[in-house]
Design an enzyme around this catalytic site. Structure first.
Site, PDB file in Angstrom:
ATOM      1  N   GLU A   1       0.729  -0.984   0.016  1.00  0.00           N
ATOM      2  CA  GLU A   1       0.046  -0.035  -0.290  1.00  0.00           C
ATOM      3  C   GLU A   1       0.852   1.094  -0.046  1.00  0.00           C
ATOM      4  OE1 GLU A   1      -3.681  -0.022   2.710  1.00  0.00           O
ATOM      5  OE2 GLU A   1      -4.315  -1.669   2.472  1.00  0.00           O
TER       6      GLU A   1
ATOM      7  N   GLU B   1      -4.771  -8.565   1.725  1.00  0.00           N
ATOM      8  CA  GLU B   1      -5.446  -8.487   2.088  1.00  0.00           C
ATOM      9  C   GLU B   1      -6.273  -8.553   1.977  1.00  0.00           C
ATOM     10  OE1 GLU B   1      -4.096  -4.547   4.429  1.00  0.00           O
ATOM     11  OE2 GLU B   1      -1.674  -5.419   4.360  1.00  0.00           O
TER      12      GLU B   1
HETATM   13  C1  GAL Z   1      -4.391  -1.655   5.222  1.00  0.00           C
HETATM   14  C2  GAL Z   1      -2.579  -2.042   5.797  1.00  0.00           C
HETATM   15  C3  GAL Z   1      -3.120  -2.592   6.828  1.00  0.00           C
HETATM   16  C4  GAL Z   1      -3.599  -1.884   7.942  1.00  0.00           C
HETATM   17  C5  GAL Z   1      -5.098  -1.989   7.736  1.00  0.00           C
HETATM   18  C6  GAL Z   1      -6.279  -2.133   8.595  1.00  0.00           C
HETATM   19  O1  GAL Z   1      -4.813  -0.256   4.366  1.00  0.00           O
HETATM   20  O2  GAL Z   1      -2.037  -2.574   5.067  1.00  0.00           O
HETATM   21  O3  GAL Z   1      -1.532  -2.374   7.498  1.00  0.00           O
HETATM   22  O4  GAL Z   1      -3.505  -0.615   8.207  1.00  0.00           O
HETATM   23  O5  GAL Z   1      -5.330  -1.717   6.312  1.00  0.00           O
HETATM   24  O6  GAL Z   1      -6.783  -2.277   7.541  1.00  0.00           O
END
Ligand code: GAL
Length: 940
Positions: free
Chosen positions: A439, A514
């Protein structure tokens, strides 16, 4: 082994554990863990005086070698500093404050807390005379962060990142046959991530001794090709020569199977590399019928590399490895050993309840076992290289890993960090993919991101040809990094159209790096924003995010997607989204920070695992809610589930694949029972029963522990008179332990501001208003009153050629309290000979073991200002340039901590204990008001 027709076969070396041998056999390498017996004190971020006047000398340590000053100087007096063992995280020891960092879980350390952002560590070690001629190094697995290391006053270097392992050669500086001083200054004022990162030397430290000719650090790399029933092993070794020997050496490479049996060996003579040069030496070996490494059977082998000089072994280096093949297919997803494997992954940070980032090795196994228990087969190291023991646990337990570097970029900081991660980790069979970023919002959608990815990806391949590269991407999935990265890493369904991206980039495999970021509090079934409670029913957390069920359904039904990584497996400190203070841990985990399951675990178990599952939520203790409707959900992989309340059926429902079932049930106390059917047959039943009031404390060894480990995770709960677990109990439990040490306590409550650790408080008090007066006679026992005449600032304008026969010094120190339980010690530093020391007019005798240490009994002390007097004969300068000590020393006040305690949170708390080295029995006792005490005995 069956022959598998795959394009690429790989043989991976795993974990490089240089072999430890007995201290007498000084020709081979030794790797000695030096975690024990360090001294620690806080310094200060910008107040030099509070930073022990470090770096204030006329010649700095950068000006002249060996000029480390303040605590960096070997002679620095650290007797009053705290004694501790590593790994150590000072952030977790601190209290919480709203002024502290949201991302670091509001612990009062690091940025905004200059008095808690610099940590000094000191350790003395002896190095034998017989080690002369060997190469001696210090090896650190990771220090958070910006560490400077000094050895015998010599500055060795700075390591900026808190996630790199690093090594310093100390051979030239060693005091052979005597004492040596290691000093580390750690500066945790800056954050590298947006999540809790801890502070201090939170990973292991070793002393390493090798022959001048040796296998370089992380100097083995093995790849293989599987041909028919054999694996051809290419074992590449980097040999370094830090000596002057110029003849031939023999390199013997041997493969051992798990039982230790030798299965292949090869030896060849080669020329020694020149002074301070390295050579790469490559051997080919065969493994017949190899036992492959996979998730169910993580078979491992060892490569032993020996270097011989004139027939004598001078180095012995062991590398654990596994044999397996990996492949990503843009149509069909991921393959391990030729078999399709859907990645059922979780993202995780590295902290745990009670202990922050300073995890004993056992906790790595504990956590990986917990994740495997959900049916998870993959782990993404978000967002930095992990500690080596995490990878060791993944290798040994069978967990695939994405290993991720911290920051994207193409200059030395970024590429060097990336290189060190790959060279350290490329032999682990668990690692199947490198991640070069996550990200990076500023660059991910544009040309800069594309250029950087091209460099980092190519650079990665230049070090490891065997694994693909990914980046976790969050914006758009169209341009920039997504158009060039080898394996597309989708961060969240809501961030773009995954199917559309795939249609445009048909050749590019993809996975969900993610997904989720759902909110849930363990054991909570009604969201209450005032209390910062998020109900544990799986739900869409924010408009652009999806529930766990929605996420899994999407990935499970698309063969071209290799799988997904849920954000996150465990809750972690920091990022308490959607709340802020006083919530201090995240809500994202499938498990809480202790590893206690939230209900989503059972959803995943149903669809990720292999065993029949039936779980109903919520618990059935809803006193006061009689007659009100409660949502009852069932997670199961049965075909049908029937729900009963007090034996009355509430209906049988069909389970949709990857789904769950729901009923609305009017609450009446009693028994809620679910029955699961497969092919029309009852296969499982599950009960939630209204309990009686809690009566007993129950302590049990968590199932996630390995047997016989020295660190044990204990579950704390209450039971009613029938022995049933009470899910609503929130009692405060007080602990005591015999035969060991408590490392930390936790309960998974994101809003708990209770202490994680109960350690004695050490305060170091300087002597202020230090004044002196000349005395006419040398008698140190003479009585000097505190009358006001002729006192002047001590040592100011001292004429060392014309000193009085004796001096009397007086000073003050302030005690915040004078509790009887305090231990007050004066660590005197010699300012004169035959010193006689009095406090508030009472003469104090020095301690018998150290004549410069004085115990001040609290009966001679008082709260507030205390007076100290020293009478001593002056020290004489031997040489004009001698620098004389003018510091009388420091007063240490130890206030013992209160007993260890923690509240239960919705029925559970956790206590982590470490057995003493030579103990046969550890007894943990627990007590609380109104409950029968609990105890747990652990035998060796
Ligand atoms: C993503 C990020 C993670 C965490 C997550 C929380 O954007 O890569 O590290 O912050 O969001 O929702």
């Amino acid at each position: 082994m069956k022959s598998i027709s795959l394009n690429r076969f790989f043989f991976f070396l795993v974990f490089s554990i240089p072999f430890c041998i007995s201290a007498q056999k000084h020709t081979e390498r030794e790797l000695i863990l030096i975690d024990k017996d360090w001294r620690f004190s806080f310094g200060h971020l910008y107040d030099t005086q509070k930073d022990f006047n470090h770096a204030t000398g006329y010649f700095s340590y950068l000006a002249k070698t060996g000029y480390g000053d303040g605590p960096a100087a070997p002679a620095f007096d650290d007797r009053a500093w705290r004694k501790l063992d590593l790994p150590h995280d000072w952030a977790v020891e601190q209290s919480f404050s709203e002024k502290a960092s949201f991302s670091h879980g509001f612990k009062t350390a690091g940025k905004n807390f200059p008095e808690k952002s610099i940590g000094w560590y000191r350790k003395k070690i002896n190095i034998q005379e017989t080690d002369k001629g060997r190469i001696i190094s210090l090896k650190f697995d990771g220090v958070f962060r910006n560490s400077k290391v000094f050895f015998n006053g010599h500055y060795l270097g700075t390591e900026e990142s808190g996630y790199n392992g690093f090594e310093y050669d100390i051979t030239a500086y060693v005091n052979y046959g005597g004492e040596n001083t290691i000093v580390v200054r750690v500066d945790a004022s800056m954050e590298e991530g947006w999540f809790y990162e801890g502070a201090g030397i939170y990973r292991h430290v070793y002393l390493k001794k090798t022959n001048p000719i040796h296998v370089a650090e992380n100097g083995t790399y093995v790849t293989t090709e599987i041909k028919e029933n054999n694996a051809e092993v290419t074992a590449d070794v980097t040999i370094e020569n830090k000596g002057s020997y110029k003849g031939m050496i023999e390199v013997v490479q041997t493969i051992l199977e798990a039982s230790g049996k030798q299965i292949a060996t090869i030896s060849e003579n080669t020329t020694t590399p020149d002074f301070y040069k390295t050579i790469h030496y490559t051997s080919k070996l065969q493994v017949n019928d190899p036992l492959l490494w996979d998730i169910e059977n993580p078979n491992l082998y060892r490569l032993v590399t020996e270097i011989k000089q004139d027939g004598k072994i001078i180095d012995h280096y062991e590398t654990t490895f596994g044999i397996r093949t990996i492949k990503f297919d843009a149509e069909k997803g991921f393959f391990l050993n030729g078999k399709s494997v859907k990645l059922k992954g979780t993202n995780n940070h590295q902290d745990h309840a009670g202990i922050g980032t300073a995890l004993p090795d056992e906790l790595q196994y504990f956590r990986i076992k917990k994740l495997k228990g959900i049916g998870s087969n993959a782990y993404r190291c978000s967002h930095h290289p992990p500690t080596p023991e995490l990878l060791k646990a993944c290798d040994e337990l069978g967990m695939l890993v994405i290993d991720e570097t911290r920051l994207m970029g193409i200059n030395d900081y970024h590429l060097n960090n990336l290189k060190r991660m790959i060279e350290r980790d490329r032999n682990h069979p668990s690692i199947f993919c490198w991640s070069v970023g996550n990200e990076e919002w500023k660059i991910e959608g544009g040309i800069v991101g594309e250029r950087i990815t091209n460099v980092m990806q190519g650079f990665t391949k230049s070090i490891d040809t065997t694994r693909p590269v990914t980046v976790g991407i969050s914006s758009g999935f169209k341009s920039g990094i997504s158009s060039v990265v080898e394996i597309m890493g989708y961060n969240y369904l809501g961030n773009g159209d995954i199917d559309a991206h795939r249609n445009e980039f048909k050749q590019q495999p993809g996975m969900g790096t993610e997904e989720g970021s759902t909110f849930a509090t363990r054991g909570i079934y009604f969201t209450d924003d005032a209390k910062h409670y998020q109900s544990a029913y799986d739900k869409k957390p924010r408009p652009t995010f999806y529930s766990i069920e929605e996420g899994w359904k999407f990935y499970a039904t698309r063969p071209y997607l290799a799988g997904l990584f849920i954000w996150t497996g465990f809750d972690y400190r920091g990022e308490p989204t959607p709340y802020g203070w006083p919530s201090v841990t995240s809500y994202f985990g499938m498990m809480d920070v202790c590893g206690f399951p939230k209900d989503n675990v059972f959803y995943l178990k149903s669809w990720w695992g292999n065993e029949p599952v039936l779980h109903i939520m919520p618990h059935w203790n809803w006193s006061g809610m009689e007659g009100k409707e409660i949502d009852v959900w069932a997670y199961s992989n049965c075909d049908e589930v029937e729900l009963f309340l007090n034996k009355k059926s509430l209906g049988k429902k069909k389970m949709e694949q990857y789904g769950h079932l729901e009923w609305k049930v009017k609450y009446t106390p009693g028994t809620l029972e679910a029955i699961g059917y497969k092919n029309g047959k009852k296969v499982l039943s599950e009960i939630q029963k209204t309990t009686e009031n809690p009566e007993n404390i129950k302590l049990s060894v968590d199932k996630g522990n390995r047997t016989n480990s020295n660190v044990v995770v204990v579950t704390v709960e209450t039971t009613d008179k029938k022995g049933a677990h009470v899910p609503t109990a929130n009692h405060e439990i007080t602990f005591s332990l015999k035969g060991g040490k408590i490392l930390g306590v936790g309960n998974g409550n994101p809003t708990s501001l209770e202490k994680d650790q109960f350690i004695d408080n050490i305060e170091l008090l300087p002597i202020t208003d230090f004044e002196e007066k000349k005395l006419a006679s040398a008698d140190s026992n003479q009585k000097v009153t505190d009358s006001e005449d002729n006192w002047q600032e001590a040592f100011k304008d001292r004429d060392y050629k014309n000193q009085a026969p004796a001096y009397v010094y007086r000073g003050k120190f302030d005690l915040k309290s004078n509790l009887k339980t305090n231990t007050v010690t004066f660590f005197y530093k010699k300012i004169g000979a035959n010193a006689v020391i009095s406090v508030n007019g009472n003469k104090i005798a020095p301690s018998t073991e150290d004549d410069q240490k004085y115990a001040f009994n609290t009966s001679v002390l008082k709260q507030g200002t205390n007076a100290i007097q020293i009478i001593a004969q002056p020290l004489q300068k031997l040489k004009e340039w001698d620098v004389m000590n003018t510091d009388p020393g420091i007063i240490q006040v130890i206030t013992p901590s209160e007993p260890w305690k923690r509240k239960l949170f919705n029925g559970y708390a956790q206590i982590i204990i470490q057995k003493e080295d030579n103990t046969n029995e550890v007894v943990l006792s627990a007590a609380a008001k109104g409950l029968n005490a609990g105890s747990l005995t652990l035998k060796k």
